[in-house]
Write a protein that holds these residues in place. Structure first.
Motif, PDB file in Angstrom:
ATOM      1  N   TYR A  17       0.828  -1.191   0.000  1.00 13.62           N
ATOM      2  CA  TYR A  17       0.000   0.000   0.000  1.00 13.62           C
ATOM      3  C   TYR A  17       0.870   1.251   0.000  1.00 13.62           C
ATOM      4  CZ  TYR A  17      -4.075  -2.802   1.326  1.00 13.62           C
ATOM      5  OH  TYR A  17      -5.083  -3.717   1.351  1.00 13.62           O
ATOM      6  N   ILE A  18       0.444   2.248  -0.747  1.00 12.82           N
ATOM      7  CA  ILE A  18       1.087   3.556  -0.697  1.00 12.82           C
ATOM      8  C   ILE A  18       0.723   4.180   0.649  1.00 12.82           C
ATOM      9  CG2 ILE A  18       1.104   5.863  -1.721  1.00 12.82           C
ATOM     10  CD1 ILE A  18       0.401   4.492  -4.381  1.00 12.82           C
TER      11      ILE A  18
ATOM     12  N   THR B 173      -2.936   4.999   2.251  1.00 13.64           N
ATOM     13  CA  THR B 173      -4.034   4.208   1.695  1.00 13.64           C
ATOM     14  C   THR B 173      -4.773   3.515   2.830  1.00 13.64           C
ATOM     15  OG1 THR B 173      -2.783   3.783  -0.324  1.00 13.64           O
ATOM     16  CG2 THR B 173      -4.642   2.329   0.116  1.00 13.64           C
TER      17      THR B 173
ATOM     18  N   GLU C 144     -12.019   5.428 -12.206  1.00 13.13           N
ATOM     19  CA  GLU C 144     -11.067   4.812 -11.291  1.00 13.13           C
ATOM     20  C   GLU C 144     -11.240   3.311 -11.378  1.00 13.13           C
ATOM     21  OE1 GLU C 144     -10.467   8.258  -7.916  1.00 13.13           O
ATOM     22  OE2 GLU C 144     -11.604   6.480  -7.369  1.00 13.13           O
TER      23      GLU C 144
ATOM     24  N   LEU D 164      -3.950  -0.216  -7.464  1.00 15.39           N
ATOM     25  CA  LEU D 164      -3.304   0.860  -6.716  1.00 15.39           C
ATOM     26  C   LEU D 164      -2.404   1.646  -7.646  1.00 15.39           C
ATOM     27  CD1 LEU D 164      -2.432  -0.919  -3.376  1.00 15.39           C
ATOM     28  CD2 LEU D 164      -4.168   0.823  -3.764  1.00 15.39           C
ATOM     29  N   TRP D 165      -2.355   2.959  -7.441  1.00 16.71           N
ATOM     30  CA  TRP D 165      -1.565   3.834  -8.295  1.00 16.71           C
ATOM     31  C   TRP D 165      -0.084   3.676  -7.997  1.00 16.71           C
ATOM     32  CZ3 TRP D 165       2.016   7.640  -7.491  1.00 16.71           C
ATOM     33  CH2 TRP D 165       2.397   8.360  -8.629  1.00 16.71           C
ATOM     34  N   TYR D 166       0.650   3.351  -9.031  1.00 19.56           N
ATOM     35  CA  TYR D 166       2.113   3.342  -9.011  1.00 19.56           C
ATOM     36  C   TYR D 166       2.574   3.831 -10.366  1.00 19.56           C
ATOM     37  CZ  TYR D 166       2.263   0.523  -4.768  1.00 19.56           C
ATOM     38  OH  TYR D 166       2.134   0.090  -3.484  1.00 19.56           O
TER      39      TYR D 166
ATOM     40  N   ASP E 159      -3.133   9.759  -9.554  1.00 15.95           N
ATOM     41  CA  ASP E 159      -3.417   9.158  -8.259  1.00 15.95           C
ATOM     42  C   ASP E 159      -4.835   9.540  -7.859  1.00 15.95           C
ATOM     43  OD1 ASP E 159      -3.255   8.086  -5.731  1.00 15.95           O
ATOM     44  OD2 ASP E 159      -1.638   9.393  -5.046  1.00 15.95           O
TER      45      ASP E 159
ATOM     46  N   ASN F  24      -7.946   7.456  -2.462  1.00 22.49           N
ATOM     47  CA  ASN F  24      -7.353   6.339  -1.730  1.00 22.49           C
ATOM     48  C   ASN F  24      -6.256   5.637  -2.523  1.00 22.49           C
ATOM     49  OD1 ASN F  24      -7.233   5.014   0.754  1.00 22.49           O
ATOM     50  ND2 ASN F  24      -8.458   3.325  -0.009  1.00 22.49           N
ATOM     51  N   HIS F  25      -5.599   6.367  -3.390  1.00 24.62           N
ATOM     52  CA  HIS F  25      -4.427   5.899  -4.157  1.00 24.62           C
ATOM     53  C   HIS F  25      -4.733   4.785  -5.151  1.00 24.62           C
ATOM     54  CE1 HIS F  25      -2.061   8.543  -1.744  1.00 24.62           C
ATOM     55  NE2 HIS F  25      -2.469   7.957  -0.646  1.00 24.62           N
TER      56      HIS F  25
END
Length: 142
Positions: A18-19, A22, A64, A68-70, A87, A90-91
C-alpha cells in the motif's frame, strides 16, 4: 470525488504494497467509479491489466479502476490516445478520458530504468557465461 475501489487479491499481505496513506478498509471488491458523466458499460480485469467499455466519455471525465496507483501504468483508448493516469481517491488509478473514449486498456509497462536494469542484468549473464567458457578452455589446454 469518487470512491476508492478494491484491489483485493492484488495487494500484498500486511499492507506492504500500500502507498502511505491508503486505507485498506476503504477498498471495495470490483468497484469501478466514474466521474464527469461517463458510464461504465463493461469491464474485464486480469492481474494488472484492465479493459473497460464506456459510454458518454468527454474530455474531463474519468474512471477509477481497482489497481493501486504506481508509476509505470499506461492507458490507451480505442482512438489510439494515450490517456493520463493520476493518483485517485485512496491511491487507486484514475484515468482521465478524452472525447469519444469508448474502450480503454490499462496495463503495467514499468519504467524505462527497469528496462535498463534488465539489459544490464542480461549483459552481465552473457558476459559471465562467455568468461566461464573461456576460462574452462584455458584450463583444458593447460
Amino acid at each position: 470525488k469518487g470512491q476508492a475501489v478494491s484491489t483485493s487479491g492484488s495487494v500484498g499481505f500486511d499492507n506492504e504494497y500500500y502507498i502511505r496513506g491508503t486505507s485498506p478498509y476503504m477498498l471495495e471488491a470490483s468497484r469501478y467509479v466514474t466521474g464527469g458523466g461517463v458510464q461504465l458499460v463493461d469491464y474485464e480485469k486480469d492481474r494488472t491489466n484492465v479493459n473497460v467499455t464506456l459510454s458518454g466519455a468527454t474530455k474531463g471525465s474519468w474512471i477509477e479502476v481497482p489497481l493501486l496507483w504506481y508509476p509505470g501504468y499506461q492507458a490507451k483508448d480505442n482512438l489510439g490516445n494515450r490517456l493520463e493516469i493520476i493518483d485517485g481517491d485512496n491511491h487507486v488509478l484514475r484515468v482521465l478520458l478524452e472525447d469519444g473514449s469508448s474502450q480503454v486498456r490499462i496495463s503495467y509497462i514499468g519504467l524505462w530504468y527497469f528496462r535498463v536494469a534488465e539489459f544490464i542484468s542480461l549483459a552481465t549473464i552473457v558476459w559471465f557465461v562467455m568468461w566461464y567458457k573461456k576460462s574452462k578452455k584455458v584450463r583444458i589446454s593447460s
